[in-house]
Scaffold this active site. Structure first.
Site, PDB file in Angstrom:
ATOM      1  N   ARG A  39       0.822  -1.220   0.000  1.00  0.00           N
ATOM      2  CA  ARG A  39       0.000   0.000   0.000  1.00  0.00           C
ATOM      3  C   ARG A  39       0.843   1.252   0.000  1.00  0.00           C
ATOM      4  O   ARG A  39       0.537   2.240  -0.661  1.00  0.00           O
ATOM      5  CB  ARG A  39      -0.941  -0.019   1.215  1.00  0.00           C
ATOM      6  CG  ARG A  39      -2.080  -1.037   1.033  1.00  0.00           C
ATOM      7  CD  ARG A  39      -2.655  -1.431   2.385  1.00  0.00           C
ATOM      8  NE  ARG A  39      -3.848  -2.245   2.264  1.00  0.00           N
ATOM      9  CZ  ARG A  39      -3.857  -3.545   1.944  1.00  0.00           C
ATOM     10  NH1 ARG A  39      -2.720  -4.162   1.670  1.00  0.00           N
ATOM     11  NH2 ARG A  39      -4.998  -4.215   1.886  1.00  0.00           N
ATOM     12  N   ARG A  64      -6.204 -18.032  -9.243  1.00  0.00           N
ATOM     13  CA  ARG A  64      -6.977 -17.332  -8.205  1.00  0.00           C
ATOM     14  C   ARG A  64      -8.004 -16.372  -8.811  1.00  0.00           C
ATOM     15  O   ARG A  64      -7.768 -15.806  -9.872  1.00  0.00           O
ATOM     16  CB  ARG A  64      -6.004 -16.582  -7.267  1.00  0.00           C
ATOM     17  CG  ARG A  64      -5.055 -17.541  -6.579  1.00  0.00           C
ATOM     18  CD  ARG A  64      -4.071 -16.827  -5.696  1.00  0.00           C
ATOM     19  NE  ARG A  64      -4.724 -16.135  -4.599  1.00  0.00           N
ATOM     20  CZ  ARG A  64      -4.091 -15.332  -3.753  1.00  0.00           C
ATOM     21  NH1 ARG A  64      -2.788 -15.127  -3.897  1.00  0.00           N
ATOM     22  NH2 ARG A  64      -4.752 -14.743  -2.787  1.00  0.00           N
ATOM     23  N   GLN A  94      -8.322  -6.842  -0.230  1.00  0.00           N
ATOM     24  CA  GLN A  94      -7.800  -6.592  -1.583  1.00  0.00           C
ATOM     25  C   GLN A  94      -8.896  -5.999  -2.458  1.00  0.00           C
ATOM     26  O   GLN A  94      -8.658  -5.062  -3.220  1.00  0.00           O
ATOM     27  CB  GLN A  94      -7.254  -7.878  -2.180  1.00  0.00           C
ATOM     28  CG  GLN A  94      -6.036  -8.376  -1.401  1.00  0.00           C
ATOM     29  CD  GLN A  94      -5.454  -9.659  -1.956  1.00  0.00           C
ATOM     30  OE1 GLN A  94      -6.013 -10.254  -2.864  1.00  0.00           O
ATOM     31  NE2 GLN A  94      -4.344 -10.088  -1.396  1.00  0.00           N
ATOM     32  N   ASP A 131      -4.636 -15.346   7.364  1.00  0.00           N
ATOM     33  CA  ASP A 131      -3.348 -15.885   6.923  1.00  0.00           C
ATOM     34  C   ASP A 131      -2.706 -16.789   7.992  1.00  0.00           C
ATOM     35  O   ASP A 131      -1.696 -17.439   7.716  1.00  0.00           O
ATOM     36  CB  ASP A 131      -2.392 -14.741   6.562  1.00  0.00           C
ATOM     37  CG  ASP A 131      -2.859 -14.004   5.313  1.00  0.00           C
ATOM     38  OD1 ASP A 131      -3.607 -14.602   4.501  1.00  0.00           O
ATOM     39  OD2 ASP A 131      -2.503 -12.821   5.140  1.00  0.00           O
ATOM     40  N   LYS A 174      -6.410 -19.025  -1.807  1.00  0.00           N
ATOM     41  CA  LYS A 174      -5.163 -18.311  -1.485  1.00  0.00           C
ATOM     42  C   LYS A 174      -4.056 -18.849  -2.403  1.00  0.00           C
ATOM     43  O   LYS A 174      -4.356 -19.419  -3.450  1.00  0.00           O
ATOM     44  CB  LYS A 174      -4.833 -18.500  -0.005  1.00  0.00           C
ATOM     45  CG  LYS A 174      -5.847 -17.819   0.918  1.00  0.00           C
ATOM     46  CD  LYS A 174      -5.783 -16.314   0.809  1.00  0.00           C
ATOM     47  CE  LYS A 174      -6.793 -15.633   1.709  1.00  0.00           C
ATOM     48  NZ  LYS A 174      -6.858 -14.193   1.456  1.00  0.00           N
ATOM     49  N   ARG A 185       3.104 -19.739   3.165  1.00  0.00           N
ATOM     50  CA  ARG A 185       2.527 -19.872   4.515  1.00  0.00           C
ATOM     51  C   ARG A 185       2.421 -21.347   4.940  1.00  0.00           C
ATOM     52  O   ARG A 185       2.541 -21.663   6.123  1.00  0.00           O
ATOM     53  CB  ARG A 185       1.181 -19.165   4.606  1.00  0.00           C
ATOM     54  CG  ARG A 185       1.302 -17.682   4.300  1.00  0.00           C
ATOM     55  CD  ARG A 185       0.404 -16.796   5.119  1.00  0.00           C
ATOM     56  NE  ARG A 185       0.589 -15.408   4.713  1.00  0.00           N
ATOM     57  CZ  ARG A 185       1.565 -14.601   5.147  1.00  0.00           C
ATOM     58  NH1 ARG A 185       2.425 -15.021   6.064  1.00  0.00           N
ATOM     59  NH2 ARG A 185       1.678 -13.368   4.700  1.00  0.00           N
TER      60      ARG A 185
HETATM   61  C1  S3P Z   1      -4.184  -8.941   1.906  1.00  0.00           C
HETATM   62  C2  S3P Z   1      -5.441  -9.335   2.237  1.00  0.00           C
HETATM   63  C3  S3P Z   1      -5.815 -10.731   2.519  1.00  0.00           C
HETATM   64  C4  S3P Z   1      -4.590 -11.595   2.807  1.00  0.00           C
HETATM   65  C5  S3P Z   1      -3.453 -11.350   1.881  1.00  0.00           C
HETATM   66  C6  S3P Z   1      -3.061  -9.875   1.860  1.00  0.00           C
HETATM   67  C7  S3P Z   1      -3.968  -7.521   1.596  1.00  0.00           C
HETATM   68  O1  S3P Z   1      -6.503 -11.214   1.404  1.00  0.00           O
HETATM   69  O2  S3P Z   1      -4.935 -12.959   2.785  1.00  0.00           O
HETATM   70  O3  S3P Z   1      -2.338 -12.123   2.283  1.00  0.00           O
HETATM   71  O4  S3P Z   1      -2.813  -7.065   1.556  1.00  0.00           O
HETATM   72  O5  S3P Z   1      -4.955  -6.796   1.397  1.00  0.00           O
HETATM   73  P1  S3P Z   1      -8.082 -10.897   1.254  1.00  0.00           P
HETATM   74  O6  S3P Z   1      -8.345  -9.616   1.942  1.00  0.00           O
HETATM   75  O7  S3P Z   1      -8.334 -10.822  -0.206  1.00  0.00           O
HETATM   76  O8  S3P Z   1      -8.743 -12.053   1.935  1.00  0.00           O
END
Ligand code: S3P
Length: 422
Positions: free
Chosen positions: A18, A115, A161, A307, A334, A380
């Site tokens: 980010r 994915r 995300q 996670d 994932k 992981r």
């Molecule tokens: C993440 C959000 C999670 C997480 C990923 C990183 C992020 O996924 O599992 O490792 O940086 O926004 P989701 O929010 O899509 O579940």
């Protein structure tokens, strides 16, 4: 094993992505310390460079510098943008590209190409972007941004995300965006935007970000990654004696469900020396060995430990009783089908476990885990089973240990440094 001493883990993966993206959108040069230097964040940096943004190399111990180019920073890339193993890179970029008036194609490695991207592509299309995906809503995807319209999205999944991709599209496109989730997902984007002076409205599980004139360049330090710290802390909980402190770890409450779950299992983590970096809470976490009991995990807490489920499942394999994880279906999409592989690998090590639909169960045992683990290149899974491989009498072999480089390149060095033979 005796767990001993102090450790520091690499920068938070989510926050590092980010910070890199928002620094590209900022007016002027940003510099920040502690960003994660690993496969996933290098994928983001490489994509940014391919889009015309100057980003200095990511390396441990050095600040990263990004030359921001304002709210619509990208130039048309010459080649395909390779997001490698990083879902965050692909989804967040899709959002940012949706506000740019040129075509770009995103792809990734085999794991990422299986994915789902449709969960981001569909709302972005509704905002006005033209997005073509491979069959089943997967990568490769070609996006051509357009003028975007204000949008309110009710996401069927709690996904930071998805939420962030839409907020980023709104910032680049100059339109307000609201995202409502079934349960609040990690809120790093919201915190970072507030830190940068952007108004973020939260009402229940809905978040709204209005258009802004610009984002200021910024400086700061990225907190240590809670998800990386969790492996070392879990190894200390599973050890026979000692005490381990992991310093400067991000303890954002939308990420720390693992602490609450461990507590219910009978292990208490102390949270001391609190501070704040880039609008995020940071602390030192201290773990000691504990006799564990089984735990029940429910759907409402899953986003806060999504996670950490493979790691909790490995700890559950050492707990008294049968643990049940409900509402963990997201793990199937994932970096691998983590539900199926956690269960299959536990069985391969002599533990009774299974997954069905969106539920996982694990029956604890005292018998030492012995056998081979199939990681499917999933970082992981490799780290969770490596931790299980530290309990007395264990003999756990991983088919691929190098995949930890996606999020925690020096994991095995750090694990060895805090564990000592009794
Ligand atoms: C993440 C959000 C999670 C997480 C990923 C990183 C992020 O996924 O599992 O490792 O940086 O926004 P989701 O929010 O899509 O579940």
């Amino acid at each position: 094993m005796i767990a001993r001493g102090e450790a520091e883990v690499p920068g938070d993966k989510s926050i590092s992505h980010r910070v890199l993206f928002l620094a590209a959108l900022a007016a002027g040069r940003s510099a920040f310390r502690g960003a994660l230097a690993a496969g996933d964040t290098r994928a983001t940096a490489a994509c940014l460079r391919a889009l015309g943004v100057e980003v200095s190399p990511l390396s441990d111990g050095h600040a990263v510098r990004v030359a921001g180019r304002g709210l619509r920073p990208f130039r048309a890339p010459r080649g395909v943008l390779d997001c490698r193993n990083s879902g965050t890179t692909a989804r967040l970029l899709l959002g940012l590209l949706s506000g740019h008036p040129f075509g770009a194609t995103l792809t990734g490695d085999r794991s990422l190409r299986r994915r789902p991207i449709g969960r981001v592509a569909e709302p972005l299309r509704a905002m006005g972007a033209a997005i073509a995906t491979a069959e089943g809503g997967r990568l490769p995807a070609t996006v051509r941004g357009g003028p975007l319209r204000p949008y309110e999205h009710a996401s069927p999944v709690a996904s930071a995300q998805v939420k962030t991709a839409l907020i980023f599209a709104g910032l680049v496109g100059g339109v307000p965006v609201t995202v409502r989730e079934p349960v609040v997902s990690r809120d790093h984007t919201e915190r970072l935007l507030r830190f940068l002076g952007v108004t973020v409205k939260v009402a229940g599980t809905a978040v709204t970000v209005h258009s802004v004139e610009g984002i200021p360049a910024f400086e700061g330090k990225v907190p240590g990654d809670f998800s990386s710290a969790a492996y070392l802390l879990a190894a200390a909980v599973a050890a026979e004696s000692g005490e381990l402190a992991v310093r400067r770890v991000g303890v954002n409450p939308t990420r720390t469900g693992f602490v609450a779950a461990l507590e219910r299992m009978g292990a208490r983590l102390d949270v001391v020396d609190r501070a704040a970096y880039l609008g995020e809470p940071v602390a030192t976490l201290v773990a000691r060995p504990a006799a564990l009991r089984a735990v029940e995990i429910g759907p409402a807490e899953v986003p806060s430990l999504v996670d950490e489920v493979p790691l909790l499942a490995c700890l559950a394999a050492r707990a008294e009783g049968t643990s049940v994880f409900r509402g963990v279906g997201e793990l199937r999409v994932k970096e691998s089908d983590r539900l199926a592989l956690v269960a299959r690998n536990l069985v391969a090590l002599g533990v009774r476990a299974g997954s069905e639909g969106d539920t996982l169960f694990v029956e604890g045992t005292d018998a030492p885990p012995r056998g081979c683990v199939t990681t499917a290149g999933d970082h992981r899974l490799a780290m969770a089973f490596a931790v299980l491989g530290t309990v007395p009498g264990a003999a756990v072999a991983l088919d691929d240990a190098r995949c930890v480089a996606v999020s925690y390149p020096h994991f095995f060095r750090d694990l060895a440094a805090v564990l000592h033979h009794a």
